[in-house]
Design a protein around this motif. Structure first.
Motif, PDB file in Angstrom:
ATOM      1  N   PHE A  36       0.719  -1.140   0.064  1.00 50.57           N
ATOM      2  CA  PHE A  36       0.029  -0.116  -0.076  1.00 50.57           C
ATOM      3  C   PHE A  36       0.819   1.291   0.181  1.00 50.57           C
ATOM      4  CE2 PHE A  36      -2.839  -2.955   2.223  1.00 50.57           C
ATOM      5  CZ  PHE A  36      -3.683  -3.187   1.176  1.00 50.57           C
ATOM      6  N   ASP A  58      -5.574   3.155  -0.806  1.00 48.77           N
ATOM      7  CA  ASP A  58      -6.550   2.514  -1.584  1.00 48.77           C
ATOM      8  C   ASP A  58      -6.382   0.968  -1.665  1.00 48.77           C
ATOM      9  OD1 ASP A  58      -7.811   5.007  -2.703  1.00 48.77           O
ATOM     10  OD2 ASP A  58      -6.113   5.354  -3.949  1.00 48.77           O
ATOM     11  N   ILE A  59      -7.219   0.438  -1.214  1.00 50.80           N
ATOM     12  CA  ILE A  59      -7.261  -1.138  -1.055  1.00 50.80           C
ATOM     13  C   ILE A  59      -7.741  -1.844  -2.487  1.00 50.80           C
ATOM     14  CG2 ILE A  59      -7.927  -3.061   0.013  1.00 50.80           C
ATOM     15  CD1 ILE A  59      -8.269  -1.370   2.553  1.00 50.80           C
ATOM     16  N   ASP A  60      -7.283  -2.535  -2.848  1.00 49.43           N
ATOM     17  CA  ASP A  60      -7.371  -3.313  -4.325  1.00 49.43           C
ATOM     18  C   ASP A  60      -7.271  -4.853  -3.929  1.00 49.43           C
ATOM     19  OD1 ASP A  60      -7.608  -4.851  -6.716  1.00 49.43           O
ATOM     20  OD2 ASP A  60      -5.867  -3.950  -7.622  1.00 49.43           O
ATOM     21  N   PRO A  61      -8.625  -5.300  -3.594  1.00 49.46           N
ATOM     22  CA  PRO A  61      -8.516  -6.716  -3.107  1.00 49.46           C
ATOM     23  C   PRO A  61      -7.791  -7.783  -4.024  1.00 49.46           C
ATOM     24  CG  PRO A  61     -10.821  -5.734  -3.187  1.00 49.46           C
ATOM     25  CD  PRO A  61      -9.919  -4.735  -3.842  1.00 49.46           C
ATOM     26  N   GLY A  62      -7.592  -7.572  -5.373  1.00 51.47           N
ATOM     27  CA  GLY A  62      -6.577  -8.460  -6.089  1.00 51.47           C
ATOM     28  C   GLY A  62      -5.369  -8.292  -5.601  1.00 51.47           C
ATOM     29  N   ARG A  63      -5.003  -7.488  -5.173  1.00 54.53           N
ATOM     30  CA  ARG A  63      -3.330  -7.350  -4.455  1.00 54.53           C
ATOM     31  C   ARG A  63      -3.169  -8.215  -3.484  1.00 54.53           C
ATOM     32  NH1 ARG A  63      -1.035  -1.386  -4.279  1.00 54.53           N
ATOM     33  NH2 ARG A  63       0.763  -2.465  -4.556  1.00 54.53           N
TER      34      ARG A  63
END
Length: 76
Positions: A36, A58-63
């Motif tokens: 992050f 910003d949280i991207d679940p795919g990461r």
């Protein structure tokens, strides 16, 4: 980061010579935190909290895919 936000509302009872509260920061390697991005240290070793609302990330679940060891699907 949430602790930094909280510290911005603390009264100025911080001890002799301190103009800001002290919080510990885990500086060890942490791949989840690293993906992050970090909060850059100022020249005096302080960190400024994000200016906007929220945690400033910003949280991207795919990461998270590389860290998932189990997966459940909830159904109603």
């Amino acid at each position: 980061v949430a602790s930094m936000h909280f510290s911005t509302i603390l009264p100025e009872r911080r001890g002799p010579g301190l103009t800001y509260p002290l919080f510990e920061y885990d500086y060890s390697a942490n791949p989840l935190r690293d993906m992050f991005g970090g909060f850059p240290l100022n020249a005096d070793g302080t960190v400024a909290p994000p200016a906007g609302p929220g945690l400033g990330i910003d949280i991207d679940p795919g990461r998270f895919a590389a860290f998932v060891v189990n997966h459940w699907t909830l159904a109603s």
